[in-house]
Design an enzyme around this catalytic site. Structure first.
Site, PDB file in Angstrom:
ATOM      1  N   ASP A   1       0.851  -1.218   0.044  1.00 36.63           N
ATOM      2  CA  ASP A   1      -0.039  -0.013  -0.060  1.00 36.63           C
ATOM      3  C   ASP A   1       1.122   1.127   0.024  1.00 36.63           C
ATOM      4  O   ASP A   1       1.764   1.297   0.618  1.00 36.63           O
ATOM      5  CB  ASP A   1      -0.876   0.044   1.228  1.00 36.63           C
TER       6      ASP A   1
ATOM      7  N   ASP B   1       3.886  11.222 -10.190  1.00 42.83           N
ATOM      8  CA  ASP B   1       5.037  11.498 -10.522  1.00 42.83           C
ATOM      9  C   ASP B   1       5.412  12.481 -11.327  1.00 42.83           C
ATOM     10  O   ASP B   1       6.478  13.070 -10.945  1.00 42.83           O
ATOM     11  CB  ASP B   1       5.600  10.096 -11.576  1.00 42.83           C
TER      12      ASP B   1
ATOM     13  N   LYS C   1      14.210   4.917 -11.529  1.00 42.30           N
ATOM     14  CA  LYS C   1      12.962   5.056 -10.460  1.00 42.30           C
ATOM     15  C   LYS C   1      13.009   3.886  -9.556  1.00 42.30           C
ATOM     16  O   LYS C   1      12.937   3.896  -8.384  1.00 42.30           O
ATOM     17  CB  LYS C   1      11.692   5.203 -11.140  1.00 42.30           C
TER      18      LYS C   1
HETATM   19  P1  IMP Z   1      -1.526   1.822  -4.400  1.00 40.92           P
HETATM   20  O1  IMP Z   1      -0.559   1.483  -3.400  1.00 40.92           O
HETATM   21  O2  IMP Z   1      -1.036   1.203  -5.567  1.00 40.92           O
HETATM   22  O3  IMP Z   1      -3.074   1.855  -4.198  1.00 40.92           O
HETATM   23  O4  IMP Z   1      -1.373   3.290  -4.838  1.00 40.92           O
HETATM   24  C1  IMP Z   1      -1.845   4.476  -4.088  1.00 40.92           C
HETATM   25  C2  IMP Z   1      -1.965   5.635  -4.927  1.00 40.92           C
HETATM   26  O5  IMP Z   1      -0.732   6.455  -4.537  1.00 40.92           O
HETATM   27  C3  IMP Z   1      -1.678   5.694  -6.401  1.00 40.92           C
HETATM   28  O6  IMP Z   1      -2.871   5.391  -7.001  1.00 40.92           O
HETATM   29  C4  IMP Z   1      -0.861   6.946  -6.600  1.00 40.92           C
HETATM   30  O7  IMP Z   1      -2.061   7.969  -6.606  1.00 40.92           O
HETATM   31  C5  IMP Z   1      -0.025   6.996  -5.367  1.00 40.92           C
HETATM   32  N1  IMP Z   1       1.321   6.262  -5.798  1.00 40.92           N
HETATM   33  C6  IMP Z   1       1.910   5.600  -5.080  1.00 40.92           C
HETATM   34  N2  IMP Z   1       3.045   5.109  -5.611  1.00 40.92           N
HETATM   35  C7  IMP Z   1       3.103   5.962  -6.666  1.00 40.92           C
HETATM   36  C8  IMP Z   1       4.331   6.395  -7.343  1.00 40.92           C
HETATM   37  O8  IMP Z   1       5.526   5.694  -7.649  1.00 40.92           O
HETATM   38  N3  IMP Z   1       4.223   7.309  -8.456  1.00 40.92           N
HETATM   39  C9  IMP Z   1       3.089   8.077  -8.374  1.00 40.92           C
HETATM   40  N4  IMP Z   1       1.961   7.956  -7.450  1.00 40.92           N
HETATM   41  C10 IMP Z   1       2.049   6.813  -6.603  1.00 40.92           C
END
Ligand code: IMP
Length: 206
Positions: free
Chosen positions: A71, A157, A177
């Site tokens: 998460d 990003d 990255k």
């Molecule tokens: P999840 O953990 O995949 O649910 O990510 C939650 C949210 O955090 C994503 O939908 C993005 O909005 C943001 N997020 C998490 N990791 C990244 C990243 O590496 N780049 C940009 N946004 C991120």
């Protein structure tokens, strides 16, 4: 333990975990590859709670396998760590990231660089048969820039800048990255933790 199910539908995350664990003698499956369907509500109050909830629910469907889940989100210090655990839901799930990013830039209008500090955070949880549930955390520190830049990556990003590269993480290659990302750092920490607990045997990893 020869099988890991990574609870994600995101192909980039699958690629990243396979790359990081490539020197271990493991089969790494996505939920789809494992034939598992689960829609776990992310209603915890921390990244760790949400990741633990995912692995705990999925472990009930695949009790013999090791399950990993993540998460993640963006914390902006000037906004009291918003959007944080609500990063995906910020302004609504269906709102485009162009609008989310423009809104965050607008909310930081006139704020100087020193107060624009931010970080991506990722918690990884593991559910291991016989060893319970445990987590690791990875972060990448940066700041919110003044304009949207770059087309690589996803989500926030284009507004998240890192001093080491002097550009947004949407301007980095995937390899650049992954080498410094919150998710990469959390996954590498989880690999260490699994080795430390004797779950991944030392001879399995280079
Ligand atoms: P999840 O953990 O995949 O649910 O990510 C939650 C949210 O955090 C994503 O939908 C993005 O909005 C943001 N997020 C998490 N990791 C990244 C990243 O590496 N780049 C940009 N946004 C991120």
């Amino acid at each position: 333990m020869n099988r890991i199910i990574f609870a994600t539908g995101n192909e980039n995350k699958m690629k990243e975990i396979k790359e990081i664990l490539s020197d271990c003698n493991l089969e790494i499956l996505s939920m789809k590859e494992a034939g598992i369907k689960a829609d776990v509500m992310e209603d915890g109050t921390t990244f760790e709670e949400n990741a633990c909830k995912k692995v705990t629910e999925i472990a009930k469907l695949a009790p013999d396998d090791m399950i990993l889940a993540d998460d993640s989100g963006l914390e902006i210090d000037y906004l009291n760590k918003e959007p944080g655990i609500y990063s995906a839901r910020y302004l609504g799930e269906d709102t485009s990231y162009d609008i989310k990013n423009q809104t965050l830039l607008y909310r930081l209008t006139g704020v100087e660089k020193e107060r624009r500090s931010a970080r991506f955070v990722c918690a990884i949880a593991a559910a291991v048969p016989g060893s319970g549930v445990f987590t690791t955390r990875g972060t990448i520190e940066g700041y919110i820039g003044w304009k949207i830049a770059g087309t690589n990556g996803f989500g926030y990003d284009p507004i998240f800048y890192v001093d080491d590269y002097g550009c947004s993480t949407a301007e980095l290659t995937m390899e650049q990255k992954n080498a410094c990302s919150h998710r990469g750092n959390a996954l590498r920490a989880m690999k260490q933790e699994l080795m430390h607990r004797g779950i991944l045997k030392v001879h399995q990893a280079k």
